[in-house]
Design a protein around this motif. Sequence first.
Motif, PDB file in Angstrom:
ATOM      1  N   GLU A   1       0.771  -1.221  -0.481  1.00 54.42           N
ATOM      2  CA  GLU A   1      -0.003   0.636   0.001  1.00 54.42           C
ATOM      3  C   GLU A   1       0.594   1.476  -0.164  1.00 54.42           C
ATOM      4  N   GLN A   2       1.828   1.091   1.007  1.00 56.48           N
ATOM      5  CA  GLN A   2       3.144   2.617   0.829  1.00 56.48           C
ATOM      6  C   GLN A   2       4.059   3.072  -0.075  1.00 56.48           C
ATOM      7  N   SER A   3       3.890   1.564  -0.778  1.00 54.85           N
ATOM      8  CA  SER A   3       4.815   1.399  -1.500  1.00 54.85           C
ATOM      9  C   SER A   3       6.447   1.633  -1.605  1.00 54.85           C
ATOM     10  N   CYS A   4       6.371   0.619  -0.237  1.00 60.24           N
ATOM     11  CA  CYS A   4       7.961   0.865   0.420  1.00 60.24           C
ATOM     12  C   CYS A   4       8.895  -0.302  -0.181  1.00 60.24           C
ATOM     13  N   VAL A   5       9.784  -0.356  -0.316  1.00 62.42           N
ATOM     14  CA  VAL A   5      10.771  -1.486   0.409  1.00 62.42           C
ATOM     15  C   VAL A   5      11.286  -1.464   0.798  1.00 62.42           C
ATOM     16  N   TYR A   6      11.725  -2.124   1.555  1.00 66.42           N
ATOM     17  CA  TYR A   6      12.357  -1.776   3.332  1.00 66.42           C
ATOM     18  C   TYR A   6      12.302  -3.656   4.194  1.00 66.42           C
ATOM     19  N   GLN A   7      13.237  -3.832   5.004  1.00 68.77           N
ATOM     20  CA  GLN A   7      12.905  -4.943   5.448  1.00 68.77           C
ATOM     21  C   GLN A   7      12.413  -4.762   6.433  1.00 68.77           C
TER      22      GLN A   7
ATOM     23  N   SER B   1       8.286   6.688  16.405  1.00 68.98           N
ATOM     24  CA  SER B   1       8.851   7.132  15.045  1.00 68.98           C
ATOM     25  C   SER B   1       7.541   7.485  14.285  1.00 68.98           C
ATOM     26  N   ALA B   2       6.910   8.521  14.016  1.00 67.34           N
ATOM     27  CA  ALA B   2       5.907   8.772  13.141  1.00 67.34           C
ATOM     28  C   ALA B   2       5.801   9.138  12.230  1.00 67.34           C
ATOM     29  N   GLN B   3       4.645   8.917  10.987  1.00 66.35           N
ATOM     30  CA  GLN B   3       4.961   8.956   9.591  1.00 66.35           C
ATOM     31  C   GLN B   3       4.270  10.541  10.091  1.00 66.35           C
ATOM     32  N   THR B   4       5.055  11.330   9.437  1.00 60.13           N
ATOM     33  CA  THR B   4       4.783  12.835  10.107  1.00 60.13           C
ATOM     34  C   THR B   4       3.120  12.817   9.678  1.00 60.13           C
ATOM     35  N   TYR B   5       2.182  12.796   8.293  1.00 67.31           N
ATOM     36  CA  TYR B   5       0.409  12.339   7.944  1.00 67.31           C
ATOM     37  C   TYR B   5      -0.050  11.835   9.334  1.00 67.31           C
ATOM     38  N   LEU B   6       0.437  11.451  10.276  1.00 66.15           N
ATOM     39  CA  LEU B   6      -0.072  11.159  11.662  1.00 66.15           C
ATOM     40  C   LEU B   6       0.430  12.035  12.602  1.00 66.15           C
TER      41      LEU B   6
ATOM     42  N   SER C   1      -3.091  13.338  20.023  1.00 69.06           N
ATOM     43  CA  SER C   1      -4.365  12.983  20.314  1.00 69.06           C
ATOM     44  C   SER C   1      -3.886  11.809  21.354  1.00 69.06           C
ATOM     45  N   LEU C   2      -3.552  11.509  21.110  1.00 72.52           N
ATOM     46  CA  LEU C   2      -3.227  10.244  22.118  1.00 72.52           C
ATOM     47  C   LEU C   2      -1.622  11.086  22.791  1.00 72.52           C
ATOM     48  N   GLY C   3      -1.465  12.228  23.202  1.00 73.14           N
ATOM     49  CA  GLY C   3      -0.496  12.426  24.225  1.00 73.14           C
ATOM     50  C   GLY C   3       0.196  12.648  23.888  1.00 73.14           C
ATOM     51  N   PHE C   4       1.045  12.463  22.148  1.00 77.66           N
ATOM     52  CA  PHE C   4       2.455  11.783  22.283  1.00 77.66           C
ATOM     53  C   PHE C   4       2.806  13.592  21.671  1.00 77.66           C
ATOM     54  N   LYS C   5       3.888  14.018  21.906  1.00 77.57           N
ATOM     55  CA  LYS C   5       4.666  15.400  21.339  1.00 77.57           C
ATOM     56  C   LYS C   5       5.401  15.309  20.203  1.00 77.57           C
ATOM     57  N   ALA C   6       5.525  15.878  19.732  1.00 79.34           N
ATOM     58  CA  ALA C   6       6.559  15.510  18.169  1.00 79.34           C
ATOM     59  C   ALA C   6       8.278  16.465  18.965  1.00 79.34           C
ATOM     60  N   GLU C   7       9.330  15.738  19.028  1.00 78.37           N
ATOM     61  CA  GLU C   7      10.479  16.526  19.262  1.00 78.37           C
ATOM     62  C   GLU C   7      11.384  15.784  17.787  1.00 78.37           C
ATOM     63  N   GLY C   8      11.664  17.105  18.011  1.00 80.39           N
ATOM     64  CA  GLY C   8      12.944  17.262  16.711  1.00 80.39           C
ATOM     65  C   GLY C   8      12.473  17.543  15.210  1.00 80.39           C
ATOM     66  N   PRO C   9      13.371  17.368  13.910  1.00 83.04           N
ATOM     67  CA  PRO C   9      13.309  17.796  13.160  1.00 83.04           C
ATOM     68  C   PRO C   9      12.303  16.224  12.418  1.00 83.04           C
ATOM     69  N   GLU C  10      11.441  17.017  11.244  1.00 78.96           N
ATOM     70  CA  GLU C  10      11.440  15.430  10.270  1.00 78.96           C
ATOM     71  C   GLU C  10      12.559  15.046   9.936  1.00 78.96           C
ATOM     72  N   TYR C  11      12.169  13.660   9.713  1.00 77.74           N
ATOM     73  CA  TYR C  11      13.542  12.890   9.113  1.00 77.74           C
ATOM     74  C   TYR C  11      12.865  12.152   8.190  1.00 77.74           C
ATOM     75  N   LEU C  12      13.690  11.055   6.852  1.00 76.93           N
ATOM     76  CA  LEU C  12      12.934  10.803   6.445  1.00 76.93           C
ATOM     77  C   LEU C  12      13.348   8.674   6.820  1.00 76.93           C
ATOM     78  N   GLU C  13      12.690   7.932   6.824  1.00 74.21           N
ATOM     79  CA  GLU C  13      13.171   6.752   7.038  1.00 74.21           C
ATOM     80  C   GLU C  13      11.865   5.695   6.446  1.00 74.21           C
TER      81      GLU C  13
ATOM     82  N   GLY D   1      12.138   6.210   3.398  1.00 72.10           N
ATOM     83  CA  GLY D   1      11.657   6.664   1.885  1.00 72.10           C
ATOM     84  C   GLY D   1      10.375   8.009   2.840  1.00 72.10           C
ATOM     85  N   ILE D   2       9.940   7.481   3.426  1.00 70.07           N
ATOM     86  CA  ILE D   2       9.033   8.009   4.420  1.00 70.07           C
ATOM     87  C   ILE D   2       8.946   9.156   5.208  1.00 70.07           C
ATOM     88  N   PRO D   3       8.189  10.277   5.246  1.00 68.15           N
ATOM     89  CA  PRO D   3       8.583  11.864   6.491  1.00 68.15           C
ATOM     90  C   PRO D   3       8.175  10.725   7.270  1.00 68.15           C
ATOM     91  N   HIS D   4       9.129  11.409   8.253  1.00 67.07           N
ATOM     92  CA  HIS D   4       8.925  10.796   9.616  1.00 67.07           C
ATOM     93  C   HIS D   4       9.015  11.663  11.230  1.00 67.07           C
TER      94      HIS D   4
END
Length: 147
Positions: free
Chosen positions: A30-36, A112-117, A123-135, A137-140
Amino acid sequence: MNTSIKRFNELDTSELYAILQLRSEVFVVEQSCVYQDLDGKDAKALHVIGKKAGEIVAYTRVFAPGDYFAEASIGRVVVKQSQRKYGYGKVIMEASIKAVEEELGTKTIRISAQTYLLKFYNSLGFKAEGPEYLEDGIPHVSMVRGK
Protein backbone atom coordinates in the motif's frame (compact mmCIF):
# COMPACT_ATOMS: atom_id res chain seq x y z
CA MET A 1 -12.38 -5.62 17.80
CA ASN A 2 -10.78 -7.55 20.66
CA THR A 3 -7.15 -7.00 21.61
CA SER A 4 -4.60 -9.36 23.10
CA ILE A 5 -0.93 -9.20 24.00
CA LYS A 6 1.51 -11.99 23.26
CA ARG A 7 5.22 -12.56 23.48
CA PHE A 8 6.91 -13.86 20.32
CA ASN A 9 7.06 -17.45 21.55
CA GLU A 10 3.32 -17.34 22.32
CA LEU A 11 2.36 -16.59 18.71
CA ASP A 12 1.26 -19.62 16.74
CA THR A 13 2.36 -19.96 13.13
CA SER A 14 -1.03 -18.85 11.76
CA GLU A 15 -0.98 -15.66 13.86
CA LEU A 16 2.62 -14.89 12.92
CA TYR A 17 1.81 -15.42 9.24
CA ALA A 18 -1.26 -13.14 9.46
CA ILE A 19 0.76 -10.43 11.26
CA LEU A 20 3.55 -10.51 8.68
CA GLN A 21 1.01 -10.56 5.85
CA LEU A 22 -0.79 -7.48 7.26
CA ARG A 23 2.48 -5.59 7.76
CA SER A 24 3.57 -6.41 4.21
CA GLU A 25 0.13 -5.54 2.78
CA VAL A 26 0.22 -2.05 4.30
CA PHE A 27 3.87 -1.04 4.65
CA VAL A 28 5.30 -2.64 1.50
CA VAL A 29 2.41 -2.82 -0.99
CA GLU A 30 0.00 0.00 0.00
CA GLN A 31 2.74 2.49 0.93
CA SER A 32 5.04 1.38 -1.91
CA CYS A 33 7.95 1.10 0.50
CA VAL A 34 10.64 -1.45 -0.15
CA TYR A 35 12.27 -2.18 3.20
CA GLN A 36 13.31 -5.11 5.38
CA ASP A 37 10.28 -5.68 7.65
CA LEU A 38 11.78 -8.82 9.16
CA ASP A 39 14.42 -6.95 11.13
CA GLY A 40 15.23 -9.51 13.82
CA LYS A 41 13.46 -7.48 16.52
CA ASP A 42 10.13 -9.33 16.69
CA ALA A 43 11.53 -11.84 19.20
CA LYS A 44 12.12 -9.03 21.74
CA ALA A 45 8.72 -7.39 21.28
CA LEU A 46 5.33 -7.68 22.89
CA HIS A 47 2.81 -8.15 20.09
CA VAL A 48 -0.49 -6.29 20.49
CA ILE A 49 -3.04 -7.92 18.24
CA GLY A 50 -6.49 -6.66 17.26
CA LYS A 51 -8.88 -9.32 15.97
CA LYS A 52 -12.33 -8.98 14.48
CA ALA A 53 -14.30 -12.14 13.67
CA GLY A 54 -11.10 -14.16 14.11
CA GLU A 55 -9.10 -12.07 11.62
CA ILE A 56 -6.14 -9.90 12.58
CA VAL A 57 -7.12 -6.38 11.49
CA ALA A 58 -4.80 -4.25 13.66
CA TYR A 59 -1.40 -4.74 15.23
CA THR A 60 1.54 -3.07 16.96
CA ARG A 61 4.76 -4.25 18.50
CA VAL A 62 5.94 -2.87 21.83
CA PHE A 63 9.52 -2.70 23.11
CA ALA A 64 10.90 -2.32 26.61
CA PRO A 65 13.21 0.63 27.35
CA GLY A 66 16.59 0.02 25.73
CA ASP A 67 15.38 -2.60 23.24
CA TYR A 68 14.70 -0.09 20.44
CA PHE A 69 14.99 3.41 21.91
CA ALA A 70 16.16 4.49 25.37
CA GLU A 71 12.46 4.74 26.29
CA ALA A 72 9.77 2.10 25.79
CA SER A 73 8.45 2.23 22.25
CA ILE A 74 5.55 1.26 20.03
CA GLY A 75 6.07 0.50 16.36
CA ARG A 76 4.70 -1.24 13.28
CA VAL A 77 1.33 0.36 14.02
CA VAL A 78 -0.97 -1.03 11.35
CA VAL A 79 -4.68 -1.33 10.61
CA LYS A 80 -6.03 -3.23 7.63
CA GLN A 81 -7.15 -0.68 5.02
CA SER A 82 -10.77 -1.92 4.91
CA GLN A 83 -11.04 -1.57 8.72
CA ARG A 84 -9.71 1.98 9.23
CA LYS A 85 -13.13 3.62 9.27
CA TYR A 86 -13.96 1.98 12.63
CA GLY A 87 -11.39 3.76 14.81
CA TYR A 88 -9.27 0.65 15.34
CA GLY A 89 -6.06 2.68 15.12
CA LYS A 90 -7.01 4.43 18.35
CA VAL A 91 -8.13 1.16 19.96
CA ILE A 92 -4.88 -0.66 19.14
CA MET A 93 -2.76 2.31 20.27
CA GLU A 94 -4.65 2.62 23.56
CA ALA A 95 -4.12 -1.12 24.15
CA SER A 96 -0.42 -0.66 23.32
CA ILE A 97 -0.03 2.29 25.71
CA LYS A 98 -1.73 0.21 28.42
CA ALA A 99 0.67 -2.68 27.67
CA VAL A 100 3.67 -0.37 28.10
CA GLU A 101 2.33 0.90 31.42
CA GLU A 102 1.19 -2.46 32.83
CA GLU A 103 3.61 -4.97 31.29
CA LEU A 104 6.73 -2.80 31.22
CA GLY A 105 6.03 -0.55 34.20
CA THR A 106 6.78 2.78 32.54
CA LYS A 107 4.78 5.70 31.17
CA THR A 108 7.40 7.23 28.88
CA ILE A 109 7.02 6.06 25.28
CA ARG A 110 8.92 7.12 22.14
CA ILE A 111 7.64 6.46 18.63
CA SER A 112 8.86 7.16 15.13
CA ALA A 113 5.63 8.46 13.58
CA GLN A 114 4.81 8.96 9.95
CA THR A 115 4.42 12.73 9.69
CA TYR A 116 0.93 12.63 8.17
CA LEU A 117 -0.28 10.95 11.40
CA LEU A 118 0.96 13.74 13.70
CA LYS A 119 -2.54 14.88 14.67
CA PHE A 120 -3.62 11.29 15.42
CA TYR A 121 -0.63 10.71 17.74
CA ASN A 122 -1.10 14.15 19.36
CA SER A 123 -4.64 13.05 20.27
CA LEU A 124 -3.09 10.14 22.19
CA GLY A 125 -0.76 12.41 24.17
CA PHE A 126 2.38 12.18 22.02
CA LYS A 127 4.38 15.34 21.37
CA ALA A 128 6.78 15.85 18.46
CA GLU A 129 10.49 16.20 19.26
CA GLY A 130 13.08 17.32 16.75
CA PRO A 131 13.00 17.77 12.98
CA GLU A 132 11.24 15.66 10.39
CA TYR A 133 13.41 12.92 8.86
CA LEU A 134 13.10 10.25 6.18
CA GLU A 135 12.77 6.63 7.26
CA ASP A 136 12.59 4.16 4.39
CA GLY A 137 11.75 7.11 2.10
CA ILE A 138 8.72 8.20 4.17
CA PRO A 139 8.66 11.45 6.23
CA HIS A 140 8.68 10.71 9.98
CA VAL A 141 9.01 12.62 13.23
CA SER A 142 10.12 11.44 16.66
CA MET A 143 7.37 11.71 19.26
CA VAL A 144 7.29 11.16 23.03
CA ARG A 145 4.48 10.59 25.51
CA GLY A 146 4.68 10.73 29.30
CA LYS A 147 8.02 12.51 29.60
